[in-house]
Design a protein around this motif. Sequence first.
Motif, short mmCIF file in Angstrom:
data_model
loop_
_atom_site.label_atom_id
_atom_site.label_comp_id
_atom_site.label_asym_id
_atom_site.label_seq_id
_atom_site.Cartn_x
_atom_site.Cartn_y
_atom_site.Cartn_z
N ALA A 1 0.82 -1.22 0.00
CA ALA A 1 0.00 0.00 0.00
C ALA A 1 0.85 1.26 0.00
CB ALA A 1 -0.93 0.00 1.21
N LEU A 2 2.12 1.12 0.37
CA LEU A 2 3.01 2.29 0.31
C LEU A 2 3.42 2.61 -1.13
CD1 LEU A 2 5.38 1.61 3.35
CD2 LEU A 2 3.74 3.48 3.13
N LYS A 3 3.10 1.69 -2.04
CA LYS A 3 3.50 1.83 -3.45
C LYS A 3 5.00 2.20 -3.54
CE LYS A 3 -0.99 3.05 -5.41
NZ LYS A 3 -1.68 2.23 -4.45
N PRO A 4 5.82 1.40 -2.89
CA PRO A 4 7.25 1.75 -2.88
C PRO A 4 7.86 1.61 -4.26
CG PRO A 4 6.91 -0.41 -1.91
CD PRO A 4 5.54 0.13 -2.21
N SER A 5 8.71 2.54 -4.62
CA SER A 5 9.32 2.46 -5.95
C SER A 5 10.53 1.52 -5.93
CB SER A 5 9.74 3.85 -6.42
OG SER A 5 10.61 4.42 -5.47
N PHE A 6 11.05 1.25 -4.73
CA PHE A 6 12.17 0.30 -4.64
C PHE A 6 12.13 -0.35 -3.26
CE2 PHE A 6 13.80 4.14 -2.71
CZ PHE A 6 14.46 3.68 -1.59
N MET A 7 12.85 -1.44 -3.14
CA MET A 7 13.04 -2.04 -1.81
C MET A 7 14.53 -2.30 -1.61
SD MET A 7 11.23 -5.20 0.14
CE MET A 7 12.07 -6.67 -0.35
N ARG A 8 15.06 -1.69 -0.55
CA ARG A 8 16.45 -1.96 -0.12
C ARG A 8 16.39 -3.16 0.81
NH1 ARG A 8 19.71 0.39 4.41
NH2 ARG A 8 21.87 0.29 3.75
N PHE A 9 17.25 -4.14 0.65
CA PHE A 9 17.25 -5.34 1.48
C PHE A 9 18.63 -5.99 1.39
CE2 PHE A 9 17.37 -8.40 -2.00
CZ PHE A 9 16.79 -7.72 -3.05
N PRO A 10 19.02 -6.91 2.24
CA PRO A 10 18.31 -7.44 3.41
C PRO A 10 18.73 -6.70 4.70
CG PRO A 10 20.22 -8.81 2.97
CD PRO A 10 20.24 -7.69 1.95
N GLY A 11 19.46 -5.66 4.62
CA GLY A 11 19.86 -4.87 5.78
C GLY A 11 20.82 -3.82 5.32
N GLY A 12 21.24 -2.99 6.22
CA GLY A 12 21.19 -3.14 7.66
C GLY A 12 22.43 -3.89 8.16
N CYS A 13 22.58 -3.75 9.46
CA CYS A 13 23.70 -4.40 10.14
C CYS A 13 23.71 -5.90 9.92
CB CYS A 13 23.63 -4.12 11.64
SG CYS A 13 23.96 -2.40 12.04
N ILE A 14 22.54 -6.46 9.59
CA ILE A 14 22.49 -7.91 9.41
C ILE A 14 23.36 -8.34 8.24
CG2 ILE A 14 20.53 -8.28 7.85
CD1 ILE A 14 19.44 -10.11 10.11
N VAL A 15 23.53 -7.46 7.28
CA VAL A 15 24.38 -7.77 6.13
C VAL A 15 25.83 -7.92 6.59
CG1 VAL A 15 25.35 -6.81 4.00
CG2 VAL A 15 22.91 -6.60 4.46
N GLU A 16 26.21 -7.04 7.53
CA GLU A 16 27.59 -7.02 8.01
C GLU A 16 27.87 -8.20 8.93
OE1 GLU A 16 27.48 -3.26 9.93
OE2 GLU A 16 27.00 -2.21 8.09
N GLY A 17 26.91 -8.48 9.82
CA GLY A 17 27.10 -9.56 10.78
C GLY A 17 28.10 -9.19 11.86
N ARG A 18 28.27 -10.11 12.83
CA ARG A 18 29.16 -9.87 13.96
C ARG A 18 30.42 -10.74 13.89
NH1 ARG A 18 26.71 -7.29 18.52
NH2 ARG A 18 28.84 -7.39 19.30
N SER A 19 30.47 -11.64 12.90
CA SER A 19 31.66 -12.49 12.72
C SER A 19 31.67 -12.87 11.24
CB SER A 19 31.54 -13.76 13.58
OG SER A 19 30.42 -14.51 13.14
N PHE A 20 32.78 -13.44 10.78
CA PHE A 20 32.82 -13.80 9.36
C PHE A 20 31.71 -14.79 9.02
CE2 PHE A 20 37.40 -12.46 9.80
CZ PHE A 20 37.24 -11.30 9.05
N ASP A 21 31.47 -15.72 9.94
CA ASP A 21 30.47 -16.74 9.67
C ASP A 21 29.05 -16.17 9.72
OD1 ASP A 21 30.17 -19.47 9.05
OD2 ASP A 21 29.19 -19.73 11.00
N ASN A 22 28.91 -15.08 10.48
CA ASN A 22 27.60 -14.47 10.64
C ASN A 22 27.27 -13.50 9.50
OD1 ASN A 22 26.07 -12.07 12.76
ND2 ASN A 22 25.21 -14.07 12.30
N MET A 23 28.25 -13.15 8.68
CA MET A 23 28.01 -12.25 7.54
C MET A 23 26.90 -12.79 6.65
SD MET A 23 31.74 -11.40 6.02
CE MET A 23 32.79 -10.10 6.63
N TYR A 24 26.17 -11.91 6.06
CA TYR A 24 25.07 -12.34 5.16
C TYR A 24 25.65 -12.63 3.78
CZ TYR A 24 20.33 -12.48 3.28
OH TYR A 24 19.14 -12.88 2.71
N ASN A 25 25.42 -13.85 3.31
CA ASN A 25 25.84 -14.20 1.96
C ASN A 25 24.60 -14.68 1.21
OD1 ASN A 25 26.72 -15.44 -0.40
ND2 ASN A 25 28.65 -16.09 0.52
N TRP A 26 24.24 -13.98 0.17
CA TRP A 26 22.98 -14.28 -0.53
C TRP A 26 22.92 -15.74 -1.03
CZ3 TRP A 26 22.34 -15.94 -5.53
CH2 TRP A 26 23.47 -15.89 -6.35
#
Length: 617
Positions: A202-227
């Motif tokens: 309903a926001l009719k967004p023209s784009f979506m940024r994802f998946p983060g955020g700090c979650i992309v960075e993670g807190r350790s190498f293993d915790n990093m987000y890899n698509w």
Amino acid sequence: MTELRINENKKICEMSPLLYGIFFEDINYGGDGGLYGELIANRAFEYYDRDGKKDLHKMRWEPKDRITVTDSCPLNESQRYSAVISGAVRNMGFCGEGFSTRAGEVFRFMVYAASDKHAELSARIVNGNGEEVAPAKIDIDGAEWKKYELELTSCADCKNAYIELEPHGCDIRIAFTSLFSTDTYKGRKNGMRRDLAELLAALKPSFMRFPGGCIVEGRSFDNMYNWKDTVGAIEERRTNWNRWQMEEYQQEGRDSSDYFQSYGIGFYEYFVFCEDIGAKPVPVINCGMTCQWHEGLLVDMGELDKWIKDVEDLIEFANGNIDTKWGGIRASMGHPEPFGLKYIGIGNEQWGNEYFERYEVFADKLMKKYPDIKLITSAGWKDRGWEFDLAMDWMSRNKEKAYAVDEHFYKEPEWFLNNISRYDGYDRSLPKVFIGEYAAHSDSDIKARRCNWECALAEAAFLTGVEKNSGHVIMSCYAPLFGRADHQQWQPDLIWFDTDRSYATPSYYVQKLFSENAGGTVVETAISDDGIKVTSNVMPDGTLIIKAVNITGDAAEIDIKTEKTYDNISIEEIAADPKDENSFDEPYKVRPRFVKADGGAVTIKPYSVNIIRMENK
Ligand code: AHR
């Protein structure tokens, strides 16, 4: 009488078609336990203690003495644990709160199971009193893992429902389980929770940024987000712990040790969702750095090739022919057509020389190979200061290496009011601006922050300045998007929800009004009262849209003077007390309303956002 003068013939800029988008991150249980329609928490017994001290493999399953979890019988490389159940066991759902059912609602259940002799597994949905509302039985006929799927229909409306599994005949081994309502957004399998997805659409967004955020960075190498961890069959995606388990705020009387990333919403689902809601996908990838707020681990410069290859493969996954490796995977998942990926964020909220030296390696390689892909760099976490200055300096020397720079602002409402003209003086020869995260914060103490009208009003006032500069400030999105009530790690958030209810905040309605009324040409607009912030745009059909934000406690009578004549005027307004908020009990306390417009002078209320549309029939 206040005079509002508009010269439709004097163009300020073309409004960026991407100006209003959304930013999704799995924070506050916004993904698993939120937008993702999965109803079973710890569906594959893969929850784990990141410190290796506690056994969390049975988490959210009860009673624990009827379950033996083992790693001796893995389903596959990603699902290393499985459970032997010796009696009826329940999954308590996300945050232990179960889920809701409506009479007649159909659920899809899936389980990988095995047993040494012929056995029967009952899979039933029970309500909070333990009464069965949807029964089903499955014959388990082999000692090898086999996938069983069935549908369950609820005979009643109920809250705090659970799935209960009970073996008959002998103990049964189960591995990956899954339960979805068939009533997901657009009815998609492995889909999104409908009410939450509809609020986004309903926001009719023209784009979506994802998946983060700090979650992309993670807190350790293993915790990093890899698509790459997030595509393919859901039962082949590994479980990663969610770095938002670790925020201090939630630890006070809260327990988020059940917050994981099942990657059930993975990059395929993100792309499909973008398509479903008409938003351009803007993925953010890890640039070889973990969260700089915390450990700030760095991948060696000499090892970045693997990270860059991941981006190249992502581009192939999104845009490649089906005869390429990753294009083929996309096709095998159900989408042979390319997704049309055009924008990629290299890193999330990064700063410092260690970021820009890494960014440059990505940019040099990717820009050569993919001249049509637009790269987004980062200005860090502040509106000013050495991190910001360093980013600006780097950009002034490397103008061609980024299409846009991502700025983040989490500031008090006054900051937004004082920064309405922030972009007036920006050097247009520098990369464009993407305001990738922002929100007005009513208090410096995160626990005291409110999602109130004062914040939303300040954001609206700020956006009038953004629109005037939207030839250069081309994208913006509020953050974070979702908060699961009583389980959030961060507030304010744009949308709040629990197991089956949701409501939008005043800030949401500001986003909605601005997004719905974006487009066309921004034209010269001036007002005689400094307490009212204005901008206007002329749409391709000639409709003049005026946005007037009254940040004062006084009503104003406005005489609108235009160059052209219009025979129809309509006004949509949000007017409220600055402290007003929405809630589960009063979800629409602050929301837009159409008000009568008689032509001639227009009266706008104290503390109000007004969309004044003037058109010729
Ligand atoms: O939106 C919440 C967090 O704020 C994001 O994860 C991060 O980019 C920023 O620090």
